[in-house]
Design a protein around this motif. Sequence first.
Motif: not given
Length: 128
Positions: A27, A30, A35
Amino acid sequence: MKKVIHYLVSAVLAAFGLLTLFLSTSVIFDLFGIRAKEGNYVLFVVWSNFISSFLYLIAVYGLLASKNWTYKTLGLSAAVLTATFIGFLFYIQSGGIHEAKTVGAMVFRIALTLTFALFAYFTINKRK
């Protein structure tokens, strides 16, 4: 039998720590499209999970090596998560955008971390 339980708990904590590290890193940076799948994530919650993942992995070593400080490491992780959860609740009250599942996930993570800390305390510190 106690050794088997000790190794099983260590393996579960290692898996949980590695999964947490993978997901939080994915996350934050990314990676792998995670994400987008997370929706309205709250970045400071993700960062606290990232920090906790390292504390979990350090605690795995402590469990396997029967180090007295293991429960303190897990307690620190629980404290970080609890402080984050309190901040998250303030964030929600101020109208912050979030996923409802995050509340349950934080409660679960804190409870599981405290369970691991208690296990470490009663199996390592009470034994010595």
